[in-house]
Design a protein around this motif. Sequence first.
Motif, PDB file in Angstrom:
ATOM      1  N   VAL A  88       9.745  -1.036   7.607  1.00 48.72           N
ATOM      2  CA  VAL A  88       8.523  -0.373   8.059  1.00 48.72           C
ATOM      3  C   VAL A  88       7.491  -0.330   6.933  1.00 48.72           C
ATOM      4  O   VAL A  88       6.319  -0.676   7.115  1.00 48.72           O
ATOM      5  N   LEU A  89       7.937   0.073   5.759  1.00 51.24           N
ATOM      6  CA  LEU A  89       7.011   0.193   4.638  1.00 51.24           C
ATOM      7  C   LEU A  89       6.445  -1.163   4.235  1.00 51.24           C
ATOM      8  O   LEU A  89       5.258  -1.276   3.885  1.00 51.24           O
ATOM      9  N   ALA A  90       7.281  -2.194   4.286  1.00 50.64           N
ATOM     10  CA  ALA A  90       6.809  -3.533   3.926  1.00 50.64           C
ATOM     11  C   ALA A  90       5.704  -3.994   4.871  1.00 50.64           C
ATOM     12  O   ALA A  90       4.699  -4.585   4.436  1.00 50.64           O
ATOM     13  N   GLN A  91       5.858  -3.706   6.170  1.00 54.36           N
ATOM     14  CA  GLN A  91       4.829  -4.120   7.126  1.00 54.36           C
ATOM     15  C   GLN A  91       3.547  -3.318   6.935  1.00 54.36           C
ATOM     16  O   GLN A  91       2.440  -3.884   6.955  1.00 54.36           O
ATOM     17  N   LEU A  92       3.672  -2.004   6.743  1.00 47.55           N
ATOM     18  CA  LEU A  92       2.487  -1.175   6.515  1.00 47.55           C
ATOM     19  C   LEU A  92       1.764  -1.604   5.238  1.00 47.55           C
ATOM     20  O   LEU A  92       0.526  -1.637   5.181  1.00 47.55           O
ATOM     21  N   ARG A  93       2.524  -1.957   4.237  1.00 46.77           N
ATOM     22  CA  ARG A  93       1.930  -2.413   2.981  1.00 46.77           C
ATOM     23  C   ARG A  93       1.203  -3.737   3.181  1.00 46.77           C
ATOM     24  O   ARG A  93       0.072  -3.921   2.710  1.00 46.77           O
ATOM     25  N   ALA A  94       1.842  -4.663   3.886  1.00 46.73           N
ATOM     26  CA  ALA A  94       1.243  -5.983   4.107  1.00 46.73           C
ATOM     27  C   ALA A  94      -0.057  -5.870   4.902  1.00 46.73           C
ATOM     28  O   ALA A  94      -1.002  -6.640   4.686  1.00 46.73           O
ATOM     29  N   GLU A  95      -0.120  -4.891   5.813  1.00 43.89           N
ATOM     30  CA  GLU A  95      -1.305  -4.714   6.637  1.00 43.89           C
ATOM     31  C   GLU A  95      -2.350  -3.804   5.991  1.00 43.89           C
ATOM     32  O   GLU A  95      -3.413  -3.581   6.566  1.00 43.89           O
ATOM     33  N   GLY A  96      -2.018  -3.267   4.795  1.00 40.10           N
ATOM     34  CA  GLY A  96      -2.960  -2.389   4.109  1.00 40.10           C
ATOM     35  C   GLY A  96      -3.204  -1.088   4.834  1.00 40.10           C
ATOM     36  O   GLY A  96      -4.296  -0.515   4.735  1.00 40.10           O
ATOM     37  N   ARG A  97      -2.189  -0.611   5.552  1.00 41.05           N
ATOM     38  CA  ARG A  97      -2.387   0.575   6.396  1.00 41.05           C
ATOM     39  C   ARG A  97      -2.388   1.879   5.600  1.00 41.05           C
ATOM     40  O   ARG A  97      -3.039   2.838   5.994  1.00 41.05           O
ATOM     41  N   LEU A  98      -1.646   1.936   4.509  1.00 39.78           N
ATOM     42  CA  LEU A  98      -1.557   3.155   3.718  1.00 39.78           C
ATOM     43  C   LEU A  98      -1.851   2.791   2.262  1.00 39.78           C
ATOM     44  O   LEU A  98      -1.076   2.074   1.620  1.00 39.78           O
ATOM     45  N   ALA A  99      -2.960   3.306   1.743  1.00 38.67           N
ATOM     46  CA  ALA A  99      -3.427   2.892   0.420  1.00 38.67           C
ATOM     47  C   ALA A  99      -2.398   3.161  -0.675  1.00 38.67           C
ATOM     48  O   ALA A  99      -2.276   2.392  -1.629  1.00 38.67           O
ATOM     49  N   ARG A 100      -1.645   4.227  -0.531  1.00 43.74           N
ATOM     50  CA  ARG A 100      -0.685   4.586  -1.572  1.00 43.74           C
ATOM     51  C   ARG A 100       0.367   3.500  -1.790  1.00 43.74           C
ATOM     52  O   ARG A 100       0.921   3.374  -2.887  1.00 43.74           O
ATOM     53  N   LEU A 101       0.648   2.710  -0.765  1.00 46.95           N
ATOM     54  CA  LEU A 101       1.671   1.671  -0.897  1.00 46.95           C
ATOM     55  C   LEU A 101       1.216   0.536  -1.813  1.00 46.95           C
ATOM     56  O   LEU A 101       2.029  -0.299  -2.219  1.00 46.95           O
ATOM     57  N   ALA A 102      -0.064   0.511  -2.163  1.00 48.22           N
ATOM     58  CA  ALA A 102      -0.535  -0.474  -3.138  1.00 48.22           C
ATOM     59  C   ALA A 102       0.026  -0.182  -4.525  1.00 48.22           C
ATOM     60  O   ALA A 102      -0.006  -1.039  -5.405  1.00 48.22           O
ATOM     61  N   ARG A 103       0.558   1.043  -4.719  1.00 47.49           N
ATOM     62  CA  ARG A 103       1.167   1.418  -6.005  1.00 47.49           C
ATOM     63  C   ARG A 103       2.658   1.060  -6.060  1.00 47.49           C
ATOM     64  O   ARG A 103       3.405   1.624  -6.848  1.00 47.49           O
ATOM     65  N   TRP A 104       3.086   0.155  -5.240  1.00 50.55           N
ATOM     66  CA  TRP A 104       4.505  -0.222  -5.108  1.00 50.55           C
ATOM     67  C   TRP A 104       5.135  -0.437  -6.478  1.00 50.55           C
ATOM     68  O   TRP A 104       4.596  -1.132  -7.330  1.00 50.55           O
ATOM     69  N   ARG A 105       6.321   0.166  -6.688  1.00 51.52           N
ATOM     70  CA  ARG A 105       6.958   0.125  -8.010  1.00 51.52           C
ATOM     71  C   ARG A 105       8.267  -0.666  -8.035  1.00 51.52           C
ATOM     72  O   ARG A 105       8.830  -0.891  -9.107  1.00 51.52           O
ATOM     73  N   ASP A 106       8.784  -1.033  -6.858  1.00 54.03           N
ATOM     74  CA  ASP A 106      10.128  -1.630  -6.793  1.00 54.03           C
ATOM     75  C   ASP A 106      11.145  -0.728  -7.486  1.00 54.03           C
ATOM     76  O   ASP A 106      12.025  -1.186  -8.228  1.00 54.03           O
ATOM     77  N   GLU A 107      11.019   0.569  -7.238  1.00 54.58           N
ATOM     78  CA  GLU A 107      11.926   1.578  -7.787  1.00 54.58           C
ATOM     79  C   GLU A 107      12.349   2.486  -6.647  1.00 54.58           C
ATOM     80  O   GLU A 107      11.495   2.990  -5.906  1.00 54.58           O
ATOM     81  N   ALA A 108      13.635   2.694  -6.503  1.00 53.13           N
ATOM     82  CA  ALA A 108      14.154   3.458  -5.365  1.00 53.13           C
ATOM     83  C   ALA A 108      14.432   4.906  -5.763  1.00 53.13           C
ATOM     84  O   ALA A 108      14.996   5.176  -6.827  1.00 53.13           O
ATOM     85  N   TYR A 109      14.035   5.824  -4.884  1.00 56.77           N
ATOM     86  CA  TYR A 109      14.392   7.232  -4.996  1.00 56.77           C
ATOM     87  C   TYR A 109      15.395   7.568  -3.892  1.00 56.77           C
ATOM     88  O   TYR A 109      15.290   7.058  -2.768  1.00 56.77           O
ATOM     89  N   GLU A 110      16.327   8.432  -4.229  1.00 58.57           N
ATOM     90  CA  GLU A 110      17.279   8.904  -3.219  1.00 58.57           C
ATOM     91  C   GLU A 110      16.632   9.993  -2.381  1.00 58.57           C
ATOM     92  O   GLU A 110      15.915  10.854  -2.894  1.00 58.57           O
TER      93      GLU A 110
END
Length: 313
Positions: A88-110
């Motif tokens: 879901v997040l990958a698609q929203l990021r690809a479509e530019g739907r949520l600006a915050r996802l542009a800060r993608w870190r490739d770091e996982a939180y539990e």
Amino acid sequence: MAGSLGPGSGWTAAVRRLLRQFSSAQRPGSPGFQGLPLLVEGQQVGLVVPAVARELRAFPNVFVEVTGGLELRGGHCPEERTEAVAGVLAQLRAEGRLARLARWRDEAYEVRPSFGAPALLNVERAAAPLLGVLQFGAHLNAFVCRQDDETGSWQIFMWLARRSPHKATYPGLLDNLAAGGISAGLGVKETMVKESWEEARVPPKLAAQAQPVGCLSFTYEEMDGEEFGAVVRECLFIFDLEVPEDFTPQVGDGEAQEFYLWPLNKVREAVNSGSFKPNCALVVVDFLFRHGLLHPDHEPLYPELMAVMHQTL
């Protein structure tokens, strides 16, 4: 140690600024509260603002609207849920739907309902505030105690870092000597030691001597533009470390650009001027509290500060 720091110019305004920022989120049950609980297996793990919830509802195989909230039903185990949400997040990021996802870190939180509970899934760090999930971090206060040769009194000096101008968040502001979010699979002290070496080249044997002195917890709202907001729910575990006089931090991974050793009066002036990353300013204020340098007889907002730094998440 040094005496109490009296009410200096700008201090009251600085305290009120911190109180406003870290009290900005509406709470469940309050009249203005609009956040929707995010549930996993019947347990609340997050808070989602309406604009973000609308985006998530576009994926009904993963996020389902239930009475009073959203429920994550994409998967039956942590691994399946992690994969479903990542899609879901990958698609929203690809479509530019949520600006915050542009800060993608490739770091996982539990993602968990509380600190001691088992993780129910992992999520990309940049998305944690969008889902309003609990975020945990470890911060290091490194300090030096010096005795004045003439008066015999002791003064505390604190090591601070200045964040890189290239940081995605709060570039160029002051920070604690070392700090970082607790990534999936890491422990609290392990994170502190790791970040101390990576950011400031504090030898692991020295960093391991730091003492846990408590935690700060707070919730506040951040906006990306006029519509899409995020609910930041953080718990910061604080460590104090008295370092040798001859210790000097060094730039490591580039998260920090330089370091300063300042007396606490100068540190407080930096809080006054808004020069700190906001949550790091709270860590500094907590240090002043614990070392008796903010006194209730001199600080009329003492109770309010204590309350905002120890919110129920």
